[in-house]
Scaffold this motif. Structure first.
Motif, PDB file in Angstrom:
ATOM      1  N   MET A  42     -29.871  62.677  63.915  1.00  0.00           N
ATOM      2  CA  MET A  42     -29.088  62.124  62.817  1.00  0.00           C
ATOM      3  C   MET A  42     -27.585  62.251  63.063  1.00  0.00           C
ATOM      4  O   MET A  42     -26.791  62.054  62.164  1.00  0.00           O
ATOM      5  N   HIS A  43     -27.194  62.614  64.267  1.00  0.00           N
ATOM      6  CA  HIS A  43     -25.776  62.682  64.617  1.00  0.00           C
ATOM      7  C   HIS A  43     -25.322  61.279  65.004  1.00  0.00           C
ATOM      8  O   HIS A  43     -25.934  60.622  65.858  1.00  0.00           O
ATOM      9  N   LEU A  44     -24.254  60.804  64.400  1.00  0.00           N
ATOM     10  CA  LEU A  44     -23.806  59.435  64.621  1.00  0.00           C
ATOM     11  C   LEU A  44     -23.498  59.178  66.093  1.00  0.00           C
ATOM     12  O   LEU A  44     -23.802  58.088  66.613  1.00  0.00           O
ATOM     13  N   SER A  45     -22.933  60.142  66.783  1.00  0.00           N
ATOM     14  CA  SER A  45     -22.600  59.946  68.200  1.00  0.00           C
ATOM     15  C   SER A  45     -23.866  59.830  69.051  1.00  0.00           C
ATOM     16  O   SER A  45     -23.886  59.078  70.031  1.00  0.00           O
ATOM     17  N   THR A  46     -24.906  60.559  68.684  1.00  0.00           N
ATOM     18  CA  THR A  46     -26.182  60.454  69.404  1.00  0.00           C
ATOM     19  C   THR A  46     -26.787  59.073  69.212  1.00  0.00           C
ATOM     20  O   THR A  46     -27.287  58.459  70.160  1.00  0.00           O
ATOM     21  N   LEU A  47     -26.731  58.582  67.988  1.00  0.00           N
ATOM     22  CA  LEU A  47     -27.240  57.232  67.705  1.00  0.00           C
ATOM     23  C   LEU A  47     -26.423  56.191  68.459  1.00  0.00           C
ATOM     24  O   LEU A  47     -26.977  55.225  69.004  1.00  0.00           O
ATOM     25  N   ALA A  48     -25.099  56.375  68.494  1.00  0.00           N
ATOM     26  CA  ALA A  48     -24.234  55.422  69.188  1.00  0.00           C
ATOM     27  C   ALA A  48     -24.509  55.411  70.683  1.00  0.00           C
ATOM     28  O   ALA A  48     -24.458  54.350  71.330  1.00  0.00           O
ATOM     29  N   ALA A  49     -24.792  56.565  71.252  1.00  0.00           N
ATOM     30  CA  ALA A  49     -25.098  56.624  72.683  1.00  0.00           C
ATOM     31  C   ALA A  49     -26.422  55.946  72.996  1.00  0.00           C
ATOM     32  O   ALA A  49     -26.581  55.305  74.040  1.00  0.00           O
ATOM     33  N   ALA A  50     -27.374  56.056  72.075  1.00  0.00           N
ATOM     34  CA  ALA A  50     -28.706  55.479  72.309  1.00  0.00           C
ATOM     35  C   ALA A  50     -28.724  53.977  72.064  1.00  0.00           C
ATOM     36  O   ALA A  50     -29.490  53.252  72.704  1.00  0.00           O
ATOM     37  N   GLN A  51     -27.902  53.477  71.148  1.00  0.00           N
ATOM     38  CA  GLN A  51     -27.919  52.047  70.790  1.00  0.00           C
ATOM     39  C   GLN A  51     -26.496  51.580  70.509  1.00  0.00           C
ATOM     40  O   GLN A  51     -26.173  51.185  69.391  1.00  0.00           O
ATOM     41  N   PRO A  52     -25.642  51.592  71.523  1.00  0.00           N
ATOM     42  CA  PRO A  52     -24.209  51.319  71.298  1.00  0.00           C
ATOM     43  C   PRO A  52     -23.918  49.936  70.753  1.00  0.00           C
ATOM     44  O   PRO A  52     -22.971  49.764  69.981  1.00  0.00           O
ATOM     45  N   ASN A  53     -24.696  48.947  71.156  1.00  0.00           N
ATOM     46  CA  ASN A  53     -24.387  47.567  70.775  1.00  0.00           C
ATOM     47  C   ASN A  53     -25.160  47.079  69.558  1.00  0.00           C
ATOM     48  O   ASN A  53     -25.031  45.920  69.159  1.00  0.00           O
ATOM     49  N   LYS A  54     -25.958  47.947  68.993  1.00  0.00           N
ATOM     50  CA  LYS A  54     -26.719  47.568  67.801  1.00  0.00           C
ATOM     51  C   LYS A  54     -25.789  47.548  66.594  1.00  0.00           C
ATOM     52  O   LYS A  54     -24.902  48.407  66.439  1.00  0.00           O
ATOM     53  N   ALA A  55     -25.984  46.595  65.700  1.00  0.00           N
ATOM     54  CA  ALA A  55     -25.150  46.486  64.503  1.00  0.00           C
ATOM     55  C   ALA A  55     -25.465  47.628  63.547  1.00  0.00           C
ATOM     56  O   ALA A  55     -26.619  47.819  63.148  1.00  0.00           O
ATOM     57  N   ALA A  56     -24.449  48.387  63.188  1.00  0.00           N
ATOM     58  CA  ALA A  56     -24.591  49.409  62.158  1.00  0.00           C
ATOM     59  C   ALA A  56     -24.269  48.832  60.786  1.00  0.00           C
ATOM     60  O   ALA A  56     -24.865  49.220  59.781  1.00  0.00           O
ATOM     61  N   VAL A  57     -23.314  47.895  60.761  1.00  0.00           N
ATOM     62  CA  VAL A  57     -22.880  47.250  59.523  1.00  0.00           C
ATOM     63  C   VAL A  57     -22.788  45.752  59.764  1.00  0.00           C
ATOM     64  O   VAL A  57     -22.197  45.315  60.767  1.00  0.00           O
ATOM     65  N   ILE A  58     -23.349  44.980  58.865  1.00  0.00           N
ATOM     66  CA  ILE A  58     -23.222  43.522  58.889  1.00  0.00           C
ATOM     67  C   ILE A  58     -22.674  43.082  57.536  1.00  0.00           C
ATOM     68  O   ILE A  58     -23.229  43.444  56.493  1.00  0.00           O
ATOM     69  N   ILE A  59     -21.597  42.331  57.549  1.00  0.00           N
ATOM     70  CA  ILE A  59     -21.014  41.819  56.305  1.00  0.00           C
ATOM     71  C   ILE A  59     -21.729  40.512  55.957  1.00  0.00           C
ATOM     72  O   ILE A  59     -21.671  39.535  56.701  1.00  0.00           O
ATOM     73  N   GLY A  60     -22.408  40.521  54.828  1.00  0.00           N
ATOM     74  CA  GLY A  60     -23.240  39.384  54.462  1.00  0.00           C
ATOM     75  C   GLY A  60     -22.477  38.085  54.325  1.00  0.00           C
ATOM     76  O   GLY A  60     -22.982  37.025  54.683  1.00  0.00           O
ATOM     77  N   ALA A  61     -21.250  38.149  53.817  1.00  0.00           N
ATOM     78  CA  ALA A  61     -20.503  36.926  53.527  1.00  0.00           C
ATOM     79  C   ALA A  61     -20.173  36.122  54.774  1.00  0.00           C
ATOM     80  O   ALA A  61     -20.191  34.885  54.751  1.00  0.00           O
ATOM     81  N   ASP A  62     -19.867  36.804  55.893  1.00  0.00           N
ATOM     82  CA  ASP A  62     -19.471  36.056  57.096  1.00  0.00           C
ATOM     83  C   ASP A  62     -20.261  36.444  58.341  1.00  0.00           C
ATOM     84  O   ASP A  62     -20.040  35.878  59.414  1.00  0.00           O
ATOM     85  N   GLY A  63     -21.159  37.403  58.242  1.00  0.00           N
ATOM     86  CA  GLY A  63     -21.990  37.777  59.384  1.00  0.00           C
ATOM     87  C   GLY A  63     -21.303  38.668  60.399  1.00  0.00           C
ATOM     88  O   GLY A  63     -21.903  39.019  61.424  1.00  0.00           O
ATOM     89  N   SER A  64     -20.057  39.069  60.153  1.00  0.00           N
ATOM     90  CA  SER A  64     -19.361  39.935  61.103  1.00  0.00           C
ATOM     91  C   SER A  64     -20.049  41.293  61.156  1.00  0.00           C
ATOM     92  O   SER A  64     -20.586  41.774  60.154  1.00  0.00           O
TER      93      SER A  64
END
Length: 522
Positions: A1-23
């Motif tokens: 549950m450490h954010l850096s561990t998650l980032a290392a395992a899936q760096p390019n996965k979207a953590a946040v998607i803005i619904g209005a524009d898909g960014s």
């Protein structure tokens, strides 16, 4: 549950998607930007236990700021940007914030808050603001390394203010190493199946407890969060289809708006990715929930809790269908229903809901209110009324302050609102008691009509008859007023505001500037 561990395992996965524009913001970006902000706050003197205020709309920067505080051992308070300047100033001052992260689109409110608050750090998101450092420039200059000895922080929410001035609900900092997680982070996979493949649709404002807590919890479990800037019924369905949303959270008024979409519109979207639909925050009328289960299947889950964290009741669709109207069984501690003298009531009798054996909490800077939330046995309450059945399932009635006493009989507004909610003309409804010379109080409904042109005496008679077909006549409104129903973005009716507007009401007539018609029906 450490954010850096998650980032290392899936760096390019979207953590946040803005619904209005898909960014999208990836896990690697969220991790780095929150580390840089944590470093920037530390460089400006903030230490574990200090307080950060966040005045930002539903955008990625909100979660960046939350994660920066969470990994720095800070308290952080989201500020409702719909508040008046005086209310926002009060919250930022009361929580003793040393830092403020604010959106430049809220510059007027942010400037008023900053002018009278004792802030050491002021950061502007999205562009310059006088007296504020530029958020992006600060992140660029800050170190990308984690702050030394990362520790878990905690969010500190303020009560909704439905019964008075909002109060901060201050948890104790655990001091646990960052990555340990919070209670909700472990609860989401256990109760609702959250995991790395989850996509959570956040339909509410992040300044409220559930949208923020569940968004962070989704990310803690490796999932993605799709954020709506504001709720729209059809847009929500489109986002579920587009992003293959697996988990979504709503309040009952959102259910009603989705159910009232034309059938061909509802059928236009592929919702097959949904694994769990969760609702809370306000009572859900039984017919509304039945209709949602019929539409989406037995994946509709309900819970009852509070920002105080002293209770969590949960119920799934199959169980609810066998206990209609219940919010479930306690997942922690023991529930007690007590009368006004503190005596336990048997199943079926309505009293105040108290919890034994759950976490302690305090209302910041309000020892009196804190003391009032606990009894001499150390049990705590949120002030809600309800009863349990013989199987231990809890059914909520209302808050004690909302109870209508008419001719010596208790009438619960929630029951009347549920009876009216699914009438085709009703967009929203709030029920209150108004003064009556004979009965003490009489029941009155404020109904928001769609389309507004339908409001009038004929509809009033129709709605009262509709209500009388469903519940006892003495519980039904004797008068109906047509106008807007004030609600918090969390979905809770601002019944106090409605009562205040009608404070000068007399038995046979009511005055309100938005009133179109009011009559008394015997």
């Amino acid at each position: 549950m450490h954010l850096s561990t998650l980032a290392a395992a899936q760096p390019n996965k979207a953590a946040v998607i803005i619904g209005a524009d898909g960014s999208a913001t990836t896990f690697a970006e969220l991790d780095e930007r929150s580390r840089r902000l944590a470093q920037a706050l530390a460089a400006r003197g903030l230490r574990a236990g200090d307080h950060l205020a966040i005045l930002v709309e539903n955008r990625a920067a909100f979660l960046e700021a939350a994660w920066a505080a969470q990994r720095s051992g800070l308290y952080y308070t989201p500020v409702n940007w719909h508040l008046s300047a005086a209310e926002a100033v009060y919250i930022v001052g009361d929580c003793e914030a040393r830092a403020l992260v604010a959106s430049n689109t809220l510059s007027s409110l942010a400037a008023e808050v900053a002018a009278v608050s004792r802030l050491d750090v002021k950061l502007a998101v999205g562009g310059p603001m006088p007296g504020f450092e530029d958020y992006e420039a600060v992140l660029t200059e800050a170190s990308p390394d984690p702050v030394p000895d990362e520790r878990e922080g905690a969010y500190m929410f303020y009560s909704s203010g439905t019964t008075g001035r909002p109060k901060g609900i201050k948890p104790k900092l655990s001091g646990a190493p960052f990555g340990t997680g919070l209670t909700i982070d472990a609860m989401l996979p256990l109760l609702y199946g959250f995991g790395p493949d989850s996509v959570y649709l956040c339909t509410g404002p992040l300044y409220h407890a559930a949208p923020l807590g569940w968004s962070l919890g989704t990310q803690r479990n490796g999932g993605s969060v799709v954020i709506m800037d504001r709720f729209d019924a059809e847009s929500a369905l489109a986002l579920i289809e587009r992003h293959r949303v697996t988990h979504a959270q709503f309040v009952p008024t959102m259910f009603v708006r989705m159910l009232k979409l034309p059938e061909d519109v509802r059928g236009r979207y592929d919702l097959s990715s949904l694994q769990a639909v969760v609702h809370a925050a306000a009572p859900c009328p039984i017919p509304v929930k039945e209709a949602m289960i019929e539409w989406l299947g037995p994946i509709v889950n309900e819970y009852y809790s509070g920002s105080e964290g002293n209770c969590f009741f949960a119920i799934d669709s199959p169980t609810w269908l066998a206990h209609k109207g219940s919010v479930g069984k306690a997942t922690m501690g023991t529930v007690h229903i007590l009368d006004e003298d503190g005596r336990d009531l048997p199943p079926g009798e309505v009293g105040t809901v108290w919890m034994e054996g759950t976490v302690q909490f305090e209302y910041h800077n309000d020892a009196e209110k804190t003391a009032g939330a606990f009894n001499d046995r150390g049990w705590s309450t949120l002030g809600d009324l309800g009863h349990v059945d013989g199987d231990g399932y809890l059914y909520l009635s209302d808050r004690r302050a909302d109870l209508i006493l008419s001719g010596g009989v208790n009438i619960y507004p929630q029951e009347v609102e549920e009876a009216l909610a699914l009438h085709p003309a009703v967009a929203d409804v709030a029920v209150i008691g108004v003064d009556d010379e004979e009965m003490g109080q009489r029941v009155m409904a404020v109904v928001q009509v769609e389309p507004p042109a339908e409001a009038g005496p004929a509809l009033e008679e129709e709605l009262i008859a509709y209500c009388r077909e469903r519940i006892a006549h003495f519980k039904c409104p004797r008068s109906i007023d047509f106008g807007d129903v004030p609600r918090l973005p969390s979905g809770k009716v601002l019944r106090r505001e409605v009562r205040d507007r009608y404070a000068s009401a007399r038995a046979a007539s009511v005055t309100w500037t938005s009133r179109l018609t009011t009559r008394t029906v015997n």
